[in-house]
Scaffold this motif. Structure first.
Motif, PDB file in Angstrom:
ATOM      1  N   ALA A 250       0.959  -1.007  -0.023  1.00  0.00           N
ATOM      2  CA  ALA A 250      -0.084  -0.008  -0.113  1.00  0.00           C
ATOM      3  C   ALA A 250       0.857   1.353  -0.142  1.00  0.00           C
ATOM      4  O   ALA A 250       0.252   2.409   0.116  1.00  0.00           O
ATOM      5  N   LEU A 251       2.202   1.043  -0.064  1.00  0.00           N
ATOM      6  CA  LEU A 251       3.180   2.320  -0.385  1.00  0.00           C
ATOM      7  C   LEU A 251       3.133   3.335  -1.238  1.00  0.00           C
ATOM      8  O   LEU A 251       2.913   2.530  -2.405  1.00  0.00           O
TER       9      LEU A 251
ATOM     10  N   TRP B  27       8.081   6.100  -2.976  1.00  0.00           N
ATOM     11  CA  TRP B  27       8.613   5.597  -1.724  1.00  0.00           C
ATOM     12  C   TRP B  27       9.799   4.631  -2.007  1.00  0.00           C
ATOM     13  O   TRP B  27       9.466   3.568  -2.827  1.00  0.00           O
TER      14      TRP B  27
ATOM     15  N   GLY C 136       2.680   5.843  14.902  1.00  0.00           N
ATOM     16  CA  GLY C 136       1.689   7.050  15.193  1.00  0.00           C
ATOM     17  C   GLY C 136       2.035   8.144  14.631  1.00  0.00           C
ATOM     18  O   GLY C 136       1.518   9.252  15.131  1.00  0.00           O
ATOM     19  N   CYS C 137       3.420   8.533  14.145  1.00  0.00           N
ATOM     20  CA  CYS C 137       3.875   9.793  13.876  1.00  0.00           C
ATOM     21  C   CYS C 137       3.022  10.560  12.747  1.00  0.00           C
ATOM     22  O   CYS C 137       2.878   9.747  11.499  1.00  0.00           O
TER      23      CYS C 137
ATOM     24  N   ALA D 222       5.172  10.876   9.331  1.00  0.00           N
ATOM     25  CA  ALA D 222       5.249  10.064   8.416  1.00  0.00           C
ATOM     26  C   ALA D 222       4.175  10.211   7.357  1.00  0.00           C
ATOM     27  O   ALA D 222       4.161   9.840   6.352  1.00  0.00           O
ATOM     28  N   LEU D 223       2.863  10.452   8.227  1.00  0.00           N
ATOM     29  CA  LEU D 223       1.481  10.407   7.284  1.00  0.00           C
ATOM     30  C   LEU D 223       1.516  11.583   6.504  1.00  0.00           C
ATOM     31  O   LEU D 223       1.345  11.282   5.361  1.00  0.00           O
TER      32      LEU D 223
ATOM     33  N   LYS E 136       3.646  10.267   3.680  1.00  0.00           N
ATOM     34  CA  LYS E 136       2.993   9.176   2.795  1.00  0.00           C
ATOM     35  C   LYS E 136       2.196  10.148   1.620  1.00  0.00           C
ATOM     36  O   LYS E 136       2.006   9.601   0.696  1.00  0.00           O
TER      37      LYS E 136
ATOM     38  N   THR F  80      -3.862  14.264   9.282  1.00  0.00           N
ATOM     39  CA  THR F  80      -5.021  13.349   9.235  1.00  0.00           C
ATOM     40  C   THR F  80      -5.948  13.277   8.277  1.00  0.00           C
ATOM     41  O   THR F  80      -7.208  12.519   8.164  1.00  0.00           O
TER      42      THR F  80
ATOM     43  N   TYR G 160      -6.566  13.098   4.509  1.00  0.00           N
ATOM     44  CA  TYR G 160      -5.865  12.740   3.382  1.00  0.00           C
ATOM     45  C   TYR G 160      -6.063  13.458   2.291  1.00  0.00           C
ATOM     46  O   TYR G 160      -5.321  14.246   1.483  1.00  0.00           O
ATOM     47  N   GLN G 161      -7.502  13.628   1.774  1.00  0.00           N
ATOM     48  CA  GLN G 161      -7.917  14.096   0.554  1.00  0.00           C
ATOM     49  C   GLN G 161      -7.327  15.597   0.345  1.00  0.00           C
ATOM     50  O   GLN G 161      -7.126  16.160  -0.522  1.00  0.00           O
TER      51      GLN G 161
ATOM     52  N   MET H  71       0.778  14.834  14.300  1.00  0.00           N
ATOM     53  CA  MET H  71       0.565  14.128  15.734  1.00  0.00           C
ATOM     54  C   MET H  71       2.063  13.845  16.182  1.00  0.00           C
ATOM     55  O   MET H  71       2.911  13.368  15.182  1.00  0.00           O
TER      56      MET H  71
ATOM     57  N   ALA I 289      -3.598   6.780  20.757  1.00  0.00           N
ATOM     58  CA  ALA I 289      -4.203   7.192  19.289  1.00  0.00           C
ATOM     59  C   ALA I 289      -5.308   8.071  19.523  1.00  0.00           C
ATOM     60  O   ALA I 289      -5.212   9.117  18.686  1.00  0.00           O
TER      61      ALA I 289
ATOM     62  N   LEU J  32      -5.246  12.130  18.226  1.00  0.00           N
ATOM     63  CA  LEU J  32      -6.130  12.586  17.064  1.00  0.00           C
ATOM     64  C   LEU J  32      -6.945  13.806  17.709  1.00  0.00           C
ATOM     65  O   LEU J  32      -6.872  14.776  16.895  1.00  0.00           O
TER      66      LEU J  32
ATOM     67  N   GLU K 209      -6.653  17.523  15.888  1.00  0.00           N
ATOM     68  CA  GLU K 209      -7.602  18.029  15.140  1.00  0.00           C
ATOM     69  C   GLU K 209      -8.563  18.922  16.001  1.00  0.00           C
ATOM     70  O   GLU K 209      -9.204  19.668  15.202  1.00  0.00           O
TER      71      GLU K 209
ATOM     72  N   CYS L 252       0.383   1.458  16.250  1.00  0.00           N
ATOM     73  CA  CYS L 252       0.261   2.767  16.770  1.00  0.00           C
ATOM     74  C   CYS L 252      -1.279   2.869  17.063  1.00  0.00           C
ATOM     75  O   CYS L 252      -1.776   3.535  17.916  1.00  0.00           O
TER      76      CYS L 252
ATOM     77  N   LEU M 158      -3.787   3.816  15.155  1.00  0.00           N
ATOM     78  CA  LEU M 158      -4.702   5.042  14.434  1.00  0.00           C
ATOM     79  C   LEU M 158      -5.798   4.523  13.804  1.00  0.00           C
ATOM     80  O   LEU M 158      -6.873   5.063  13.667  1.00  0.00           O
TER      81      LEU M 158
ATOM     82  N   ILE N 187      -5.147   6.652   6.982  1.00  0.00           N
ATOM     83  CA  ILE N 187      -4.738   7.119   8.260  1.00  0.00           C
ATOM     84  C   ILE N 187      -3.401   6.449   8.546  1.00  0.00           C
ATOM     85  O   ILE N 187      -2.534   6.805   9.682  1.00  0.00           O
TER      86      ILE N 187
ATOM     87  N   PRO O 107       0.325   5.624   8.816  1.00  0.00           N
ATOM     88  CA  PRO O 107       1.682   6.429   8.496  1.00  0.00           C
ATOM     89  C   PRO O 107       2.673   5.311   8.076  1.00  0.00           C
ATOM     90  O   PRO O 107       3.466   5.929   7.378  1.00  0.00           O
TER      91      PRO O 107
END
Lengths: 244, 277
Positions: free
Chosen positions: A5-6, A10, A22-23, A26-27, A30, A180, A182-183, A210, A219, A223, A227, B223, B225, B265, B267
Motif C-alpha cells: 500500500a506504499l 517511496w 503513530g507519527c 510519516a503520514l 505518505k 489526518t 488525506y484528501q 501528531m 491514538a 487525534l 484535530e 500505533c 490509529l 490514516i 503512517p
C-alpha cells in the motif's frame, strides 16, 4: 509477495521507516509520496530535508535528495533552483528549522517569492530532542522545558502561514493542512507543487502532525489534540491560492 | 574473569536494567566493571545493546570487538551480535522467542551455548515482564566469582520504588532469578539442541465479495490509529504482532464497509483496502 500500500515514489528498501509509531510526520510524507505519484514528478524532483525528525526522511523517497545544516534547507533549495530552474524543488522542514533557527530564511525566501515549495511540519514541540518548547507550542501545553505549560511570557504560538500571507506577493500559494485529512492535504500539496511548476513563485504548506511519543498520548488522544486543540489555534485552510 | 559480555534486545525488554544490575554488583564485590549502553537515541524501536566488562584488573576501554559471553533477548538482536561471536564465546539466548531461521545464520559460529525458555517460563509461572530477570539468572550462573546474595540485593534495590507501590514485584523478580539459575545449572547440551521456535504464519488477507483488506506485518508499528478511525469498529488489536513486537490490528471482515479510512490514516502503509465496484 502481495502488492504493497506504499506510494510508488517511496523507497521500499528503507521501509519500515524510522519514524515512531503513530507519527503524523510519516503520514504527511505518505501523502506527499502520493502527490508525487499523481503529478508524476519523481524524476524531475529534488527533495531537500532539514535536521530534526525531518532528517529521518532522507531515504524516504526514490528521488534525488539534498541536506544541509539545521535551518538552512531553504537557502540551499533556492540555490539549487537558481542553478537548475527546470528542477522541481520541495523543501521539507520542521517547526524548529523553519520557525526558529531558520526563520530568517523562510521570511526572505517568501519575500523574494523564490519559486520553491516548502512543506513545514507543525507538531507543537521539538520532537527529535525529546519534546522541548517550540515556537508552535500551544499556551498551557506542557513540554519538557515548560513543565507547568507554556505561559504568555514565553510568547504566543507562532502562526507561520498567516505571517507569510502578509508578506508574500499574490502569486504565492500559502496553506495549512492537517496530516489526518488525506484528501485535503493531497490537494494542497498538488496545488503547491503545481504553483512551482507553473512558475508563479513561492508555495508553502504547513502541516499539523501528531507526535504521540512526546505528547504522551494514545491514538485517540493524539487525534483529538491535533484535530481539535491545535486546529483551534491553527485554523486549517488555504490562505492564498492563486490558482482559483 | 576478565569477562566481556554483550547484551542485545529490543528497547523496553530490560536489557539495560540487567546490564546495570550486573555492573553495580560487580563493583560492590570489589571487581572493576564498566557498562556502556548503546542504542540509537534518535531511533525508537531499535535494538538496544549493552557492553559490559567485569575484571579484577583496571578496565581501560569500555568497548570491545569479541565477547566472552553474548546474550540475545530477541530475534532482531541476532544480526547485531553476530560480529562479537568467537569460538570460545558462550551464547545465551531465549529459545522461546528467537526463531530457527535467525539461529541458522550463526550456527557455525557457536560452540558453547545456553538455551533458556525465559519468556515462556516467565509468562507461564510469573509475569512476562520478568523474562529479562530469568536471563539474568542464566548470566550470573556463569559469574561464579561474585556472590549470589549480592545480585539479589542489587536487584531489590533497583526495583525498590516499584516494590513500594506493588509488593508482589519482589517475589516475581526473586522467583525469576532463581528459575534462571536453576535452568542454567541443569542445562545439558545433549537434551536441548541449538534451536528456537518456528516462525508462525500470520494471516494477512481478509476478503468478502467486493472488499479485500490486507495488512503487512513487516510495516506495522501498532500505533492504533486505524482502530480509532474505523467508522464501523471493525478493527481491533489482535494477538499477532508486527515487526516491533507490538500487537497488530485485525479486521472483522463482516463489519468492514471498505471505506479505506484505515488505509489513509496509516503512517506506515501497513494496510491496504480495495473495493471493486
Amino acid at each position: 509477495m502481495p502488492e504493497t500500500a506504499l506510494p510508488k515514489s517511496w523507497n521500499k528498501e528503507s521501509k519500515p521507516h524510522k519514524f515512531c509509531p503513530g507519527c503524523g510526520q510519516a503520514l504527511a510524507l505518505k501523502i506527499l509520496g502520493q502527490a508525487i505519484d499523481e503529478l508524476d514528478i519523481q524524476k524531475k524532483m529534488i527533495y531537500a530535508t532539514d535536521i530534526g525528525c525531518s532528517l529521518l526522511s532522507w531515504s524516504m523517497f526514490n528521488v534525488d535528495t539534498i541536506q544541509t545544516h539545521h535551518g538552512r534547507t531553504l537557502p540551499l533549495s533556492v540555490g539549487f533552483k537558481k542553478a537548475k530552474p527546470e528542477a522541481i524543488v520541495v523543501s521539507f522542514t520542521g517547526d524548529g528549522g523553519g520557525y526558529a533557527i531558520g526563520a530568517q530564511h523562510l521570511l526572505n525566501t517568501a519575500m523574494r517569492n523564490d519559486p520553491i515549495t516548502v512543506i513545514l511540519i507543525n507538531n507543537a514541540n521539538y520532537a527529535m530532542t525529546g519534546g522541548q518548547l517550540a515556537p508552535t507550542t500551544l499556551l498551557n501545553q506542557k513540554t519538557t522545558t515548560a513543565p507547568k505549560g507554556r505561559e504568555l511570557a514565553q510568547g504566543k504560538p507562532f502562526k507561520g502561514p498567516e505571517m507569510l500571507a502578509q508578506i508574500t506577493s499574490e502569486d504565492a500559494h500559502i496553506a495549512r493542512g492537517i496530516s489526518t485529512n488525506y484528501q485535503q492535504l493531497l490537494e494542497m500539496y498538488k496545488k503547491a507543487i503545481s504553483n512551482q511548476i507553473e512558475g508563479r513563485g513561492f508555495s508553502f504548506v504547513e502541516v499539523i502532525a501528531m507526535c504521540p511519543v512526546n505528547w504522551h498520548t494514545d491514538a485517540q488522544q493524539s487525534l483529538d489534540f491535533a484535530e481539535i486543540e491545535m486546529a483551534k489555534i491553527y485554523p486549517i485552510g488555504e490562505l492564498k491560492c492563486p490558482q482559483k | 574473569m576478565p569477562t566481556k559480555i554483550i547484551l542485545a534486545g529490543e528497547g523496553g525488554q530490560g536489557v539495560q536494567t540487567v546490564a546495570k544490575i550486573i555492573a553495580v554488583t560487580a563493583q560492590r564485590s570489589g571487581k572493576n566493571s564498566s557498562y556502556l549502553p548503546a542504542f540509537g537515541v534518535e531511533q525508537r524501536g531499535g535494538v538496544s545493546l549493552a557492553y559490559l566488562q567485569i575484571s579484577s584488573k583496571p578496565i581501560t576501554y569500555p568497548r570491545f570487538a569479541k565477547a566472552d559471553m553474548v546474550v540475545a533477548f530477541c530475534d532482531r538482536a541476532i544480526p547485531a551480535i553476530k560480529d562479537f561471536l568467537s569460538k570460545d564465546t558462550l551464547f545465551i539466548y531465549d529459545n522461546s522467542v528467537i526463531k530457527n531461521k535467525s539461529l541458522e545464520k550463526i550456527k557455525n559460529l557457536i560452540n558453547n551455548y545456553l538455551a533458556m525458555p525465559a519468556l515462556a517460563l516467565a509468562k507461564e509461572k510469573l509475569s512476562s515482564k520478568v523474562a529479562n530477570v530469568v536471563l539474568l539468572g542464566g548470566i550470573i550462573a556463569h559469574l561464579k566469582e561474585i556472590d549470589y546474595q549480592e545480585f539479589e540485593k542489587t536487584l531489590l534495590e533497583e526495583f525498590a520504588d516499584k516494590i513500594i507501590k506493588k509488593p508482589e514485584i519482589k517475589d516475581l523478580n526473586l522467583g525469576a532469578l532463581k528459575a534462571g539459575i536453576e535452568i542454567a545449572e541443569k542445562f545439558n547440551k545433549e537434551e536441548t539442541p541449538f534451536s528456537g521456535i518456528e516462525a508462525t504464519e500470520i494471516k494477512t488477507n481478509f476478503s468478502k465479495e467486493k472488499i479485500s483488506w490486507q495488512r503487512f506485518p513487516e510495516y506495522c508499528k501498532g500505533c492504533g490509529l486505524c482502530i480509532v478511525r474505523c467508522p464501523t469498529k471493525a478493527l481491533q488489536f489482535s494477538r499477532d504482532s508486527g515487526f516491533l513486537g507490538n500487537p497488530m490490528p485485525i479486521v472483522t471482515i463482516e463489519k468492514c464497509i471498505g471505506c479505506g479510512n484505515c488505509m489513509q490514516i496509516c503512517p506506515d502503509g501497513a494496510i491496504k483496502v480495495e473495493k471493486s465496484t
